[in-house]
Write a protein that holds these residues in place. Structure first.
Motif, PDB file in Angstrom:
ATOM      1  N   LEU A  58       8.683 -13.411  -6.725  1.00 49.79           N
ATOM      2  CA  LEU A  58       9.719 -13.667  -5.973  1.00 49.79           C
ATOM      3  C   LEU A  58       9.718 -15.136  -5.805  1.00 49.79           C
ATOM      4  CD1 LEU A  58      12.415 -12.975  -4.863  1.00 49.79           C
ATOM      5  CD2 LEU A  58      11.403 -12.109  -2.833  1.00 49.79           C
ATOM      6  N   VAL A  59      10.707 -15.943  -6.464  1.00 46.61           N
ATOM      7  CA  VAL A  59      10.658 -17.179  -6.398  1.00 46.61           C
ATOM      8  C   VAL A  59      11.713 -18.127  -5.748  1.00 46.61           C
ATOM      9  CG1 VAL A  59      10.137 -19.483  -7.748  1.00 46.61           C
ATOM     10  CG2 VAL A  59       8.878 -17.297  -8.422  1.00 46.61           C
ATOM     11  N   PHE A  60      11.571 -18.625  -4.614  1.00 46.17           N
ATOM     12  CA  PHE A  60      12.756 -19.316  -4.006  1.00 46.17           C
ATOM     13  C   PHE A  60      12.915 -20.766  -4.417  1.00 46.17           C
ATOM     14  CE2 PHE A  60      11.997 -15.823  -1.350  1.00 46.17           C
ATOM     15  CZ  PHE A  60      12.995 -15.007  -1.297  1.00 46.17           C
ATOM     16  N   VAL A  61      13.835 -21.344  -5.055  1.00 45.84           N
ATOM     17  CA  VAL A  61      13.913 -22.607  -5.662  1.00 45.84           C
ATOM     18  C   VAL A  61      15.040 -23.109  -5.320  1.00 45.84           C
ATOM     19  CG1 VAL A  61      14.465 -21.764  -7.775  1.00 45.84           C
ATOM     20  CG2 VAL A  61      13.729 -23.712  -7.888  1.00 45.84           C
ATOM     21  N   PHE A  62      15.201 -24.583  -5.082  1.00 42.11           N
ATOM     22  CA  PHE A  62      16.078 -25.307  -4.510  1.00 42.11           C
ATOM     23  C   PHE A  62      16.903 -26.033  -5.859  1.00 42.11           C
ATOM     24  CE2 PHE A  62      14.837 -24.692  -0.447  1.00 42.11           C
ATOM     25  CZ  PHE A  62      15.933 -24.976   0.109  1.00 42.11           C
ATOM     26  N   HIS A  63      16.383 -26.218  -7.090  1.00 45.14           N
ATOM     27  CA  HIS A  63      17.102 -26.565  -8.252  1.00 45.14           C
ATOM     28  C   HIS A  63      17.401 -25.795  -9.207  1.00 45.14           C
ATOM     29  CE1 HIS A  63      12.696 -26.332  -9.564  1.00 45.14           C
ATOM     30  NE2 HIS A  63      13.641 -26.164 -10.716  1.00 45.14           N
ATOM     31  N   LYS A  95       1.036  -1.255   0.163  1.00 44.26           N
ATOM     32  CA  LYS A  95       0.288   0.001   0.009  1.00 44.26           C
ATOM     33  C   LYS A  95       0.940   1.372  -0.142  1.00 44.26           C
ATOM     34  CE  LYS A  95      -3.905   0.150   1.657  1.00 44.26           C
ATOM     35  NZ  LYS A  95      -4.952   0.372   2.651  1.00 44.26           N
ATOM     36  N   LYS A  96       1.773   1.455  -1.161  1.00 43.64           N
ATOM     37  CA  LYS A  96       2.342   2.621  -1.179  1.00 43.64           C
ATOM     38  C   LYS A  96       2.100   3.072  -2.840  1.00 43.64           C
ATOM     39  CE  LYS A  96       6.963   1.602  -1.643  1.00 43.64           C
ATOM     40  NZ  LYS A  96       7.417   1.693  -3.042  1.00 43.64           N
ATOM     41  N   ALA A  97       2.589   4.151  -3.225  1.00 46.04           N
ATOM     42  CA  ALA A  97       2.493   4.838  -4.362  1.00 46.04           C
ATOM     43  C   ALA A  97       2.501   3.836  -5.645  1.00 46.04           C
ATOM     44  CB  ALA A  97       3.528   5.887  -4.812  1.00 46.04           C
ATOM     45  N   SER A  98       3.515   3.016  -5.699  1.00 44.68           N
ATOM     46  CA  SER A  98       3.686   1.983  -6.827  1.00 44.68           C
ATOM     47  C   SER A  98       2.471   0.632  -6.712  1.00 44.68           C
ATOM     48  CB  SER A  98       5.008   1.562  -6.960  1.00 44.68           C
ATOM     49  OG  SER A  98       5.480   0.789  -5.772  1.00 44.68           O
ATOM     50  N   GLY A  99       2.418   0.505  -5.499  1.00 40.90           N
ATOM     51  CA  GLY A  99       1.087  -0.458  -5.187  1.00 40.90           C
ATOM     52  C   GLY A  99       1.587  -1.820  -5.835  1.00 40.90           C
ATOM     53  N   GLU A 100       2.681  -2.559  -5.807  1.00 41.47           N
ATOM     54  CA  GLU A 100       2.845  -3.561  -6.474  1.00 41.47           C
ATOM     55  C   GLU A 100       1.926  -4.920  -5.677  1.00 41.47           C
ATOM     56  OE1 GLU A 100       6.880  -1.457  -7.272  1.00 41.47           O
ATOM     57  OE2 GLU A 100       5.345  -1.839  -5.344  1.00 41.47           O
ATOM     58  N   ILE A 101       1.815  -5.697  -6.538  1.00 44.91           N
ATOM     59  CA  ILE A 101       1.210  -6.926  -6.338  1.00 44.91           C
ATOM     60  C   ILE A 101       2.245  -7.914  -6.224  1.00 44.91           C
ATOM     61  CG2 ILE A 101      -0.467  -8.722  -6.550  1.00 44.91           C
ATOM     62  CD1 ILE A 101      -2.121  -6.534  -7.795  1.00 44.91           C
ATOM     63  N   ILE A 102       2.413  -8.798  -4.916  1.00 45.34           N
ATOM     64  CA  ILE A 102       3.916  -9.555  -5.130  1.00 45.34           C
ATOM     65  C   ILE A 102       3.339 -10.962  -4.682  1.00 45.34           C
ATOM     66  CG2 ILE A 102       5.906  -9.905  -4.059  1.00 45.34           C
ATOM     67  CD1 ILE A 102       6.378  -6.916  -3.521  1.00 45.34           C
ATOM     68  N   ASN A 103       3.943 -11.917  -5.180  1.00 44.27           N
ATOM     69  CA  ASN A 103       3.675 -13.081  -4.934  1.00 44.27           C
ATOM     70  C   ASN A 103       5.071 -13.919  -4.826  1.00 44.27           C
ATOM     71  OD1 ASN A 103       3.009 -16.050  -5.121  1.00 44.27           O
ATOM     72  ND2 ASN A 103       3.662 -16.604  -7.236  1.00 44.27           N
ATOM     73  N   LEU A 104       5.089 -14.424  -3.483  1.00 42.13           N
ATOM     74  CA  LEU A 104       6.259 -15.108  -3.010  1.00 42.13           C
ATOM     75  C   LEU A 104       5.969 -16.714  -3.128  1.00 42.13           C
ATOM     76  CD1 LEU A 104       7.399 -12.525  -1.902  1.00 42.13           C
ATOM     77  CD2 LEU A 104       7.744 -13.695   0.213  1.00 42.13           C
ATOM     78  N   GLU A 105       7.129 -17.212  -3.508  1.00 40.00           N
ATOM     79  CA  GLU A 105       6.760 -18.864  -3.603  1.00 40.00           C
ATOM     80  C   GLU A 105       8.081 -19.443  -3.492  1.00 40.00           C
ATOM     81  OE1 GLU A 105       4.346 -20.964  -5.308  1.00 40.00           O
ATOM     82  OE2 GLU A 105       3.041 -19.025  -5.228  1.00 40.00           O
ATOM     83  N   MET A 106       7.891 -20.595  -2.534  1.00 43.02           N
ATOM     84  CA  MET A 106       9.062 -21.592  -2.261  1.00 43.02           C
ATOM     85  C   MET A 106       8.850 -22.976  -2.692  1.00 43.02           C
ATOM     86  SD  MET A 106      11.985 -22.324  -0.603  1.00 43.02           S
ATOM     87  CE  MET A 106      12.082 -21.008   0.792  1.00 43.02           C
ATOM     88  N   GLN A 107       9.697 -23.283  -3.704  1.00 40.96           N
ATOM     89  CA  GLN A 107       9.544 -24.292  -4.411  1.00 40.96           C
ATOM     90  C   GLN A 107      10.971 -25.476  -4.272  1.00 40.96           C
ATOM     91  OE1 GLN A 107       6.926 -25.187  -6.638  1.00 40.96           O
ATOM     92  NE2 GLN A 107       7.924 -27.225  -6.423  1.00 40.96           N
ATOM     93  N   VAL A 108      10.733 -26.439  -3.311  1.00 39.15           N
ATOM     94  CA  VAL A 108      11.801 -27.258  -2.936  1.00 39.15           C
ATOM     95  C   VAL A 108      11.963 -28.340  -3.963  1.00 39.15           C
ATOM     96  CG1 VAL A 108      12.609 -29.169  -1.430  1.00 39.15           C
ATOM     97  CG2 VAL A 108      11.515 -26.730  -0.654  1.00 39.15           C
TER      98      VAL A 108
END
Length: 306
Positions: free
Chosen positions: A124-129, A74-87
């Motif tokens: 933003l995707v964190f991935v182990f492979h 909730k700021k001027a740029s108003g990004e919608i962000i998806n965080l993913e953890m993929q093992v």
């Protein structure tokens, strides 16, 4: 089965990742991820609003994907962000994240709204492979105009953080304590992180409190994944950690890995480790000494457990 006492629940596990980073008390750690990996200037007092992680189907036949953590700044740029953890490596990650991103984009506007009201969508995707065949562990996908070699919208991107690549090649990279936190598996890993300054000591302290509060509801699922991950850690080290060594050394390592796997009765762990590491089917079959049908069964089992 005797319960293993977890002092710190590893953040790589779905329920822990989602529960910890959506807890209001841990908002500063979520913001640290946003600043560090997405390079978004977010203040300590900027508000984060979590939204429904289930994307809307257009019809009853539509696929209903679910994001891990979905929120709006909730700021001027108003990004919608998806965080993913993929093992686990399910071989379709870029396509899946692109699909999520399209849903994040098209679900913003109601009838009568103007296209200028669209917010930036960021993943933003964190991935182990390994996802990309290069020597960078942080890779960004943006809209790009080929003919002019111009980035069209750098603020609408998919950022992949390849934790496995970072872990295997730490001597190449600048120290990344946030990646170290997400990679931490054993109690000793977390205890070492406590010595990395006040911020990280605070993160580990909060994770301890979160773990002790949630451990009973998370234990069964977490212990099964912990056992698999410990086996995977050994398998990946044996099979991939010697890539820069001599050919004979790698051959000896594979031989030792198979011997240890038979001794511990963890052949399935070795196979899962190779799958997660992103090796081709033919390489896995050769290294693990299994058939094509057996490999298919291992993959099916991993999908069932995910």
């Amino acid at each position: 089965m005797t319960k293993r006492k977890f002092k710190y629940a590893p953040l790589r596990y779905d329920k822990v990742f989602k529960g910890f980073f959506t807890d209001k008390r841990n908002e500063r750690f979520l913001k640290a991820l946003i600043r560090h990996y997405l390079l978004i200037d977010i203040a300590d007092d900027d508000e984060i609003r979590f939204v429904n992680t289930e994307f809307k189907p257009l019809s009853i036949e539509d696929k209903m994907p679910r994001a891990d953590i979905l929120f709006k700044l909730k700021k001027a740029s108003g990004e919608i962000i998806n965080l993913e953890m993929q093992v686990q490596n399910k071989y379709n990650l870029i396509d899946r994240i692109s699909y999520y991103n399209s849903k994040m984009f098209v679900e913003q506007l109601e009838e009568g709204q103007d296209y200028k009201d669209l917010c930036n969508t960021v993943n933003l995707v964190f991935v182990f492979h390994d996802v990309f065949d290069n020597d960078r562990y942080i890779n960004n996908i943006v809209d790009y105009h080929v003919e002019s070699s111009t980035v069209l919208r750098k603020d609408r991107k998919k950022c992949f953080v390849e934790l496995g690549k970072y872990s295997r090649n730490k001597e190449k990279y600048k120290k990344d304590i946030l990646a170290d936190l997400l990679l931490a598996l054993e109690e000793d890993d977390f205890e070492k992180l406590k010595k990395e300054g006040d911020f990280m000591a605070s993160a580990v302290k909060e994770l301890y409190g979160f773990t002790q509060k949630q451990i009973d509801s998370y234990w069964d699922d977490m212990f099964k994944k912990y056992e698999m991950d410990m086996s995977n850690e050994r398998a990946v080290e044996r099979e991939l950690g010697r890539e820069e060594g001599k050919k004979e050394g790698r051959k000896e390592g594979r031989k030792e890995g198979r011997k240890e796997g038979r001794k511990e009765g963890r052949k399935e762990g070795i196979v899962q480790g190779l799958i997660i590491a992103g090796l081709k089917d033919s390489e896995i079959i050769q290294k693990a000494g299994i058939t094509k049908d057996e490999l298919a069964k291992y993959k099916e089992a991993m999908l069932t457990e995910a």
